[in-house]
Design a protein around this motif. Structure first.
Motif, PDB file in Angstrom:
ATOM      1  N   MET A 171       0.854  -1.190   0.000  1.00 27.18           N
ATOM      2  CA  MET A 171       0.000   0.000   0.000  1.00 27.18           C
ATOM      3  C   MET A 171       0.891   1.241   0.000  1.00 27.18           C
ATOM      4  N   LYS A 172       0.917   1.932  -1.129  1.00 23.98           N
ATOM      5  CA  LYS A 172       1.822   3.069  -1.269  1.00 23.98           C
ATOM      6  C   LYS A 172       1.469   4.227  -0.343  1.00 23.98           C
ATOM      7  N   THR A 173       0.204   4.321   0.027  1.00 28.18           N
ATOM      8  CA  THR A 173      -0.189   5.407   0.934  1.00 28.18           C
ATOM      9  C   THR A 173       0.542   5.286   2.269  1.00 28.18           C
ATOM     10  N   LEU A 174       0.674   4.072   2.783  1.00 24.15           N
ATOM     11  CA  LEU A 174       1.387   3.883   4.043  1.00 24.15           C
ATOM     12  C   LEU A 174       2.863   4.227   3.891  1.00 24.15           C
ATOM     13  N   ARG A 175       3.427   3.896   2.747  1.00 24.52           N
ATOM     14  CA  ARG A 175       4.826   4.241   2.499  1.00 24.52           C
ATOM     15  C   ARG A 175       4.991   5.765   2.420  1.00 24.52           C
ATOM     16  N   ALA A 176       4.002   6.419   1.821  1.00 24.89           N
ATOM     17  CA  ALA A 176       4.042   7.881   1.738  1.00 24.89           C
ATOM     18  C   ALA A 176       3.933   8.504   3.129  1.00 24.89           C
ATOM     19  N   LEU A 177       3.061   7.959   3.973  1.00 31.31           N
ATOM     20  CA  LEU A 177       2.910   8.481   5.333  1.00 31.31           C
ATOM     21  C   LEU A 177       4.187   8.259   6.148  1.00 31.31           C
ATOM     22  N   ALA A 178       4.841   7.113   5.918  1.00 34.06           N
ATOM     23  CA  ALA A 178       6.123   6.856   6.582  1.00 34.06           C
ATOM     24  C   ALA A 178       7.147   7.916   6.189  1.00 34.06           C
ATOM     25  N   ALA A 179       7.168   8.257   4.912  1.00 35.64           N
ATOM     26  CA  ALA A 179       8.112   9.275   4.437  1.00 35.64           C
ATOM     27  C   ALA A 179       7.810  10.635   5.060  1.00 35.64           C
ATOM     28  N   LEU A 180       6.529  10.989   5.159  1.00 36.81           N
ATOM     29  CA  LEU A 180       6.156  12.295   5.712  1.00 36.81           C
ATOM     30  C   LEU A 180       6.524  12.418   7.181  1.00 36.81           C
ATOM     31  N   LEU A 181       6.583  11.293   7.904  1.00 36.28           N
ATOM     32  CA  LEU A 181       6.942  11.326   9.319  1.00 36.28           C
ATOM     33  C   LEU A 181       8.446  11.211   9.539  1.00 36.28           C
ATOM     34  N   SER A 182       9.209  11.111   8.471  1.00 38.40           N
ATOM     35  CA  SER A 182      10.658  10.990   8.587  1.00 38.40           C
ATOM     36  C   SER A 182      11.307  12.371   8.663  1.00 38.40           C
ATOM     37  N   TYR A 183      12.527  12.371   9.135  1.00 39.16           N
ATOM     38  CA  TYR A 183      13.283  13.627   9.253  1.00 39.16           C
ATOM     39  C   TYR A 183      13.430  14.289   7.888  1.00 39.16           C
ATOM     40  N   GLU A 186      -0.364  -7.339   2.646  1.00 39.21           N
ATOM     41  CA  GLU A 186      -1.640  -7.256   1.937  1.00 39.21           C
ATOM     42  C   GLU A 186      -2.494  -6.180   2.604  1.00 39.21           C
ATOM     43  N   PRO A 187      -3.300  -5.454   1.813  1.00 36.78           N
ATOM     44  CA  PRO A 187      -4.048  -4.315   2.376  1.00 36.78           C
ATOM     45  C   PRO A 187      -4.830  -4.631   3.644  1.00 36.78           C
ATOM     46  N   ARG A 188      -5.524  -5.762   3.682  1.00 35.81           N
ATOM     47  CA  ARG A 188      -6.327  -6.065   4.871  1.00 35.81           C
ATOM     48  C   ARG A 188      -5.439  -6.245   6.098  1.00 35.81           C
ATOM     49  N   ALA A 189      -4.322  -6.955   5.927  1.00 42.11           N
ATOM     50  CA  ALA A 189      -3.399  -7.169   7.044  1.00 42.11           C
ATOM     51  C   ALA A 189      -2.747  -5.856   7.460  1.00 42.11           C
ATOM     52  N   ALA A 190      -2.431  -5.008   6.494  1.00 43.06           N
ATOM     53  CA  ALA A 190      -1.806  -3.720   6.797  1.00 43.06           C
ATOM     54  C   ALA A 190      -2.745  -2.842   7.618  1.00 43.06           C
ATOM     55  N   ILE A 191      -3.999  -2.791   7.218  1.00 37.58           N
ATOM     56  CA  ILE A 191      -4.978  -1.958   7.920  1.00 37.58           C
ATOM     57  C   ILE A 191      -5.203  -2.482   9.341  1.00 37.58           C
ATOM     58  N   GLU A 192      -5.257  -3.808   9.489  1.00 35.27           N
ATOM     59  CA  GLU A 192      -5.429  -4.380  10.824  1.00 35.27           C
ATOM     60  C   GLU A 192      -4.232  -4.048  11.705  1.00 35.27           C
ATOM     61  N   LEU A 193      -3.034  -4.105  11.137  1.00 32.75           N
ATOM     62  CA  LEU A 193      -1.826  -3.858  11.919  1.00 32.75           C
ATOM     63  C   LEU A 193      -1.739  -2.409  12.376  1.00 32.75           C
ATOM     64  N   ILE A 194      -1.988  -1.460  11.480  1.00 30.37           N
ATOM     65  CA  ILE A 194      -1.842  -0.055  11.868  1.00 30.37           C
ATOM     66  C   ILE A 194      -2.947   0.381  12.833  1.00 30.37           C
ATOM     67  N   GLY A 195      -3.999  -0.420  12.941  1.00 29.57           N
ATOM     68  CA  GLY A 195      -5.057  -0.098  13.894  1.00 29.57           C
ATOM     69  C   GLY A 195      -4.704  -0.492  15.314  1.00 29.57           C
ATOM     70  N   GLN A 196      -3.714  -1.356  15.475  1.00 29.31           N
ATOM     71  CA  GLN A 196      -3.403  -1.851  16.813  1.00 29.31           C
ATOM     72  C   GLN A 196      -2.840  -0.769  17.743  1.00 29.31           C
ATOM     73  N   PRO A 197      -1.982   0.136  17.283  1.00 30.22           N
ATOM     74  CA  PRO A 197      -1.531   1.217  18.177  1.00 30.22           C
ATOM     75  C   PRO A 197      -2.420   2.456  18.112  1.00 30.22           C
ATOM     76  N   ALA A 198      -3.729   2.246  17.888  1.00 28.73           N
ATOM     77  CA  ALA A 198      -4.640   3.382  17.710  1.00 28.73           C
ATOM     78  C   ALA A 198      -4.643   4.325  18.904  1.00 28.73           C
ATOM     79  N   ASN A 199      -4.493   3.794  20.128  1.00 29.61           N
ATOM     80  CA  ASN A 199      -4.506   4.654  21.308  1.00 29.61           C
ATOM     81  C   ASN A 199      -3.343   5.651  21.271  1.00 29.61           C
ATOM     82  N   VAL A 200      -2.159   5.148  20.942  1.00 26.29           N
ATOM     83  CA  VAL A 200      -0.985   6.014  20.872  1.00 26.29           C
ATOM     84  C   VAL A 200      -1.134   7.025  19.745  1.00 26.29           C
TER      85      VAL A 200
END
Length: 271
Positions: A1-13, A125-139
Motif C-alpha cells: 500500500m503506497k499510501t502507508l509508504r508515503a505516510l512513513a516518508a512524511l513522518l521521517s526527518y 496485503e491491504p487487509r493485514a496492513a490496515i489491521e496492523l496499523i489499527g493496533q496502536p490506535a490509542n498512541v
C-alpha cells in the motif's frame, strides 16, 4: 500500500531528497485514493510546507516536535511500556515480526519507530496492513491530539492513520495517555521533569500494562520466550539526540529503497 509508504516518508526527518520527492508523495496518495478527501487535503498542506519551506527550518521544527518532547516521541513503545521490563522483549518480538515478513529495517532506528512500522505495514496485503496499523490506535490518537494542540500540520498524518484503520481508540487507555506530561519544547524545566528516569520495577503487577488498557499491538507482540542469544534489549531511556540529514536517498517511494532515511549522525541508537 503506497499510501502507508508515503505516510512513513512524511513522518521521517526532512531531507533535501524528501523535499524533492514531495510531488511524488502527493501523487501516490491521490492515485491510491484510500483516504477520505478531508484527510488527503490536510496531508496536501503538510506536503506543501515540506515542498516550499526552508530545509533548516523544517528540520528544526521536526526536532522540536519529535526529538525534544517525550509526549510526541515517534517510538510507539515509549508510550506503551515506558521503562517497563516488557519494553525490551517487545522490541525483540517486533523485530522478529519484521524479519519473518521479509522486511529488514535500518539498524539506526529502534524497531518501534513509527515510520519503520508504517513502512513494514506497506509491504503487507491491504487487509493485514490496515489491521496492523489499527493496533496502536490509542498512541496514534494521543499523538494526534498533542499535535493538534500545537497547530502542527503533522497532525494530518495521525488523522490519516486513524481514518485508514477505522480503529476506535480505547477511551480508558487514551485517558491514561492524556494524563502524561506534555511540556512545550521551550519549557526546559518541564522537559527535565518529563525526562526524569522512572524506577524500573520487576515482578507481577509492576509492568506498564497494569490499569492502562494497553494497545493490542503490545499485547500481540509480547512473547513468553526470552531474547534470542546475542540479541540484547534496547538500552535504558535517554534523551534522543537531534537528527541530521541523510544523503543519497533517491526517492521515499522507490520500492528498492527505504522510505525512512538510512543511518545518519545523531539517530539516537547507540552503535
Amino acid at each position: 500500500m503506497k499510501t502507508l509508504r508515503a505516510l512513513a516518508a512524511l513522518l521521517s526527518y526532512p531531507t533535501a531528497d524528501l523535499v524533492e520527492a514531495a510531488p511524488e508523495i502527493r501523487n501516490a496518495i491521490d492515485r491510491e485514493a484510500v483516504l477520505p478527501v478531508v484527510q488527503r487535503a490536510a496531508l496536501g498542506r503538510l506536503i506543501d510546507e515540506l515542498a516550499s519551506g526552508d530545509l533548516y527550518d523544517l528540520q528544526e521544527r521536526y526536532g522540536l516536535l519529535f526529538d525534544r518532547t517525550r509526549a510526541l516521541s515517534l517510538h510507539l513503545f515509549e508510550h506503551v511500556h515506558g521503562e517497563s521490563r516488557d519494553r525490551g522483549q517487545a522490541m525483540v518480538d517486533l523485530l522478529k515480526l519484521y524479519e519473518e515478513g521479509g522486511y529488514t529495517p535500518t539498524p539506526c532506528e529502534l524497531p518501534d519507530f513509527l515510520p519503520l512500522f508504517l513502512e513494514y505495514a506497506s509491504i503487507l496485503e491491504p487487509r493485514a496492513a490496515i489491521e496492523l496499523i489499527g493496533q496502536p490506535a490509542n498512541v496514534i490518537a494521543a499523538l494526534r491530539e498533542r499535535l493538534a494542540k500545537r497547530s502542527s500540520s503533522y497532525e494530518a498524518v495521525m488523522s490519516a492513520l486513524l481514518a485508514l484503520s477505522r480503529a476506535k481508540p480505547d477511551q480508558a487507555a487514551l485517558a491514561v495517555l492524556r494524563a502524561e506530561p506534555d511540556p512545550e519544547p521551550d519549557d526546559l524545566e518541564a522537559l527535565d521533569a518529563a525526562w526524569v528516569e522512572q524506577e524500573v520495577r520487576f515482578g507481577p503487577g509492576t509492568n506498564a500494562n497494569d490499569g492502562c488498557a494497553i494497545d493490542g499491538l503490545a499485547e500481540r507482540l509480547r512473547a513468553a520466550q526470552r531474547s534470542p542469544e546475542g540479541v540484547a534489549p534496547p538500552l535504558g531511556r535517554r534523551r534522543p539526540a537531534a537528527r541530521h540529514p541523510a544523503e543519497g536517498i533517491a526517492s521515499p517511494l522507490d520500492p528498492q529503497r527505504a522510505a525512512v532515511p538510512p543511518c545518519h549522525p545523531g539517530s539516537g541508537v547507540a552503535s
